[in-house]
Design a protein around this motif. Structure first.
Motif, PDB file in Angstrom:
ATOM      1  N   PHE A 189       0.833  -1.203   0.000  1.00 16.27           N
ATOM      2  CA  PHE A 189       0.000   0.000   0.000  1.00 16.27           C
ATOM      3  C   PHE A 189       0.868   1.253   0.000  1.00 16.27           C
ATOM      4  N   ALA A 190       1.855   1.278   0.875  1.00 11.07           N
ATOM      5  CA  ALA A 190       2.699   2.464   1.026  1.00 11.07           C
ATOM      6  C   ALA A 190       3.583   2.704  -0.186  1.00 11.07           C
ATOM      7  N   ASN A 191       3.958   1.628  -0.879  1.00  8.80           N
ATOM      8  CA  ASN A 191       4.880   1.753  -2.011  1.00  8.80           C
ATOM      9  C   ASN A 191       4.187   1.768  -3.372  1.00  8.80           C
ATOM     10  N   ALA A 192       2.869   1.735  -3.383  1.00 10.81           N
ATOM     11  CA  ALA A 192       2.146   1.669  -4.656  1.00 10.81           C
ATOM     12  C   ALA A 192       2.483   2.848  -5.562  1.00 10.81           C
ATOM     13  N   HIS A 193       2.549   4.058  -4.966  1.00  7.50           N
ATOM     14  CA  HIS A 193       2.795   5.248  -5.794  1.00  7.50           C
ATOM     15  C   HIS A 193       4.197   5.230  -6.414  1.00  7.50           C
ATOM     16  N   LYS A 194       5.146   4.508  -5.790  1.00  5.35           N
ATOM     17  CA  LYS A 194       6.509   4.442  -6.319  1.00  5.35           C
ATOM     18  C   LYS A 194       6.594   3.599  -7.597  1.00  5.35           C
ATOM     19  N   LYS A 195       5.633   2.709  -7.773  1.00  4.38           N
ATOM     20  CA  LYS A 195       5.648   1.835  -8.942  1.00  4.38           C
ATOM     21  C   LYS A 195       5.287   2.580 -10.231  1.00  4.38           C
ATOM     22  N   ILE A 196       4.613   3.709 -10.085  1.00  3.33           N
ATOM     23  CA  ILE A 196       4.190   4.452 -11.282  1.00  3.33           C
ATOM     24  C   ILE A 196       5.396   4.980 -12.059  1.00  3.33           C
ATOM     25  N   PRO A 197       6.325   5.729 -11.446  1.00  2.00           N
ATOM     26  CA  PRO A 197       7.506   6.159 -12.207  1.00  2.00           C
ATOM     27  C   PRO A 197       8.456   5.012 -12.559  1.00  2.00           C
ATOM     28  N   GLU A 198       8.437   3.955 -11.756  1.00  3.04           N
ATOM     29  CA  GLU A 198       9.327   2.825 -12.015  1.00  3.04           C
ATOM     30  C   GLU A 198       8.848   1.952 -13.175  1.00  3.04           C
ATOM     31  N   ILE A 199       7.556   1.747 -13.264  1.00  2.54           N
ATOM     32  CA  ILE A 199       7.000   0.798 -14.244  1.00  2.54           C
ATOM     33  C   ILE A 199       6.149   1.487 -15.306  1.00  2.54           C
ATOM     34  N   ILE A 200       5.189   2.277 -14.864  1.00  7.93           N
ATOM     35  CA  ILE A 200       4.188   2.829 -15.785  1.00  7.93           C
ATOM     36  C   ILE A 200       4.770   3.900 -16.705  1.00  7.93           C
ATOM     37  N   HIS A 201       5.572   4.810 -16.156  1.00 10.20           N
ATOM     38  CA  HIS A 201       6.123   5.882 -17.003  1.00 10.20           C
ATOM     39  C   HIS A 201       6.988   5.346 -18.140  1.00 10.20           C
ATOM     40  N   PRO A 202       7.927   4.414 -17.889  1.00 10.25           N
ATOM     41  CA  PRO A 202       8.695   3.838 -19.010  1.00 10.25           C
ATOM     42  C   PRO A 202       7.809   3.095 -20.010  1.00 10.25           C
ATOM     43  N   LEU A 203       6.781   2.420 -19.494  1.00 12.75           N
ATOM     44  CA  LEU A 203       5.868   1.700 -20.363  1.00 12.75           C
ATOM     45  C   LEU A 203       5.073   2.670 -21.235  1.00 12.75           C
ATOM     46  N   LYS A 204       4.634   3.756 -20.642  1.00  4.81           N
ATOM     47  CA  LYS A 204       3.904   4.775 -21.397  1.00  4.81           C
ATOM     48  C   LYS A 204       4.786   5.367 -22.498  1.00  4.81           C
ATOM     49  N   LYS A 205       6.061   5.559 -22.204  1.00  2.00           N
ATOM     50  CA  LYS A 205       6.983   6.090 -23.201  1.00  2.00           C
ATOM     51  C   LYS A 205       7.113   5.137 -24.382  1.00  2.00           C
ATOM     52  N   GLN A 206       7.175   3.845 -24.102  1.00  2.00           N
ATOM     53  CA  GLN A 206       7.241   2.848 -25.170  1.00  2.00           C
ATOM     54  C   GLN A 206       5.974   2.888 -26.036  1.00  2.00           C
ATOM     55  N   ILE A 207       4.835   3.035 -25.389  1.00  2.00           N
ATOM     56  CA  ILE A 207       3.566   3.106 -26.123  1.00  2.00           C
ATOM     57  C   ILE A 207       3.533   4.345 -27.009  1.00  2.00           C
ATOM     58  N   GLU A 208       3.992   5.477 -26.491  1.00  2.00           N
ATOM     59  CA  GLU A 208       4.038   6.704 -27.286  1.00  2.00           C
ATOM     60  C   GLU A 208       4.922   6.523 -28.514  1.00  2.00           C
ATOM     61  N   THR A 209       6.055   5.856 -28.344  1.00  2.00           N
ATOM     62  CA  THR A 209       6.969   5.615 -29.469  1.00  2.00           C
ATOM     63  C   THR A 209       6.298   4.757 -30.535  1.00  2.00           C
ATOM     64  N   LYS A 210       5.589   3.710 -30.107  1.00  2.00           N
ATOM     65  CA  LYS A 210       4.897   2.854 -31.062  1.00  2.00           C
ATOM     66  C   LYS A 210       3.775   3.594 -31.771  1.00  2.00           C
ATOM     67  N   PHE A 211       3.090   4.473 -31.060  1.00  2.00           N
ATOM     68  CA  PHE A 211       2.030   5.268 -31.682  1.00  2.00           C
ATOM     69  C   PHE A 211       2.602   6.121 -32.804  1.00  2.00           C
ATOM     70  N   ARG A 212       3.743   6.742 -32.551  1.00  2.00           N
ATOM     71  CA  ARG A 212       4.384   7.588 -33.571  1.00  2.00           C
ATOM     72  C   ARG A 212       4.776   6.752 -34.798  1.00  2.00           C
ATOM     73  N   GLU A 213       5.228   5.533 -34.559  1.00  2.00           N
ATOM     74  CA  GLU A 213       5.573   4.646 -35.673  1.00  2.00           C
ATOM     75  C   GLU A 213       4.338   4.299 -36.493  1.00  2.00           C
ATOM     76  N   LEU A 214       3.245   4.011 -35.823  1.00  2.00           N
ATOM     77  CA  LEU A 214       2.001   3.672 -36.526  1.00  2.00           C
ATOM     78  C   LEU A 214       1.461   4.854 -37.328  1.00  2.00           C
ATOM     79  N   LEU A 215       1.750   6.048 -36.862  1.00  2.00           N
ATOM     80  CA  LEU A 215       1.307   7.259 -37.572  1.00  2.00           C
ATOM     81  C   LEU A 215       2.259   7.664 -38.692  1.00  2.00           C
ATOM     82  N   GLY A 216       3.354   6.903 -38.829  1.00  2.00           N
ATOM     83  CA  GLY A 216       4.270   7.151 -39.935  1.00  2.00           C
ATOM     84  C   GLY A 216       5.310   8.202 -39.699  1.00  2.00           C
ATOM     85  N   GLU A 217       5.595   8.542 -38.460  1.00  2.00           N
ATOM     86  CA  GLU A 217       6.620   9.552 -38.194  1.00  2.00           C
ATOM     87  C   GLU A 217       8.007   8.937 -38.324  1.00  2.00           C
TER      88      GLU A 217
END
Length: 212
Positions: free
Chosen positions: A184-212
């Protein structure tokens, strides 16, 4: 006497020559007629083939135009799906970060437990809505992007569950064990550790799909 023989010779000679000339003339006449017939048929075939070729080319152009139209519509639809997915992604991430933040400003008139319950419910609804949208439109993603989004759902769901266990236990009059409190106490720490890098990967793939 010699004159008569000469005349007879000439008559016989001409008598043999005339049929030959007539035969040659008829042969040439027939050849000319046959040649004209084949020339006429050849021109008719050329015109017929030219017409068929033009029709075939027109059909090809129509099919090509139709395929281009379908491709354009597909690309437009994919663009819309990517845009909407990105909105869902950011909204879910913001709600999760707000829910798991260690320090919160409570809305006026709400206590801590009420605020937590409302925030949990809001995130749960947003998460389910995003997942439903993804399931209906997953065909527009390639396999790698689909896998990244599924990973986002899984990891964000794990973070939410680790944090929300406290409210669930509290609602039934029980308390978290030591491991539960740590999660419970460490849940918020997982967001920058796991979710932010994952979101960055998704953004990169989106740009590829859009032809950038």
């Amino acid at each position: 006497m010699a004159g008569i023989e000469y005349i007879i010779f000439v008559v016989v000679f001409l008598g043999g020559l005339v049929p030959t000339l007539i035969t040659l003339w008829l042969n040439e006449k027939v050849k000319g007629s046959v040649q004209n017939f084949f020339n006429k048929k050849l021109e008719e075939l050329k015109k017929e083939h030219s017409k068929e070729l033009s029709q075939f080319q027109a059909e090809l152009n129509y099919l090509k135009s139709k395929e281009n139209f379908k491709f354009t519509k597909l690309h437009e639809r994919r663009f819309d799906v990517l845009q909407k997915t990105f909105e869902y992604l950011n909204n879910n991430l913001n709600l999760l970060a707000s829910l798991t933040a260690p320090f919160k400003i409570l809305p006026h008139g709400q206590n801590y437990d009420e605020s937590e319950q409302l925030a949990s419910q809001k995130y749960r609804e947003a998460h389910n809505e995003f997942l439903k949208y993804f399931n209906h439109n997953s065909i527009y993603f390639d396999e790698e992007t689909e896998a990244l989004l599924l990973n986002f759902f899984r990891e964000s769901g794990n973070i939410f569950n680790a944090y929300d266990q406290k409210q669930i236990y509290k609602s039934v009059g029980e308390k978290l064990d030591r491991e539960g409190h740590i999660n419970f106490a460490n849940a918020h720490k997982k967001i920058p550790e796991i979710i932010h890098p994952l979101k960055k990967q998704i953004e990169t793939k989106f740009r590829e799909l859009l032809g950038e």
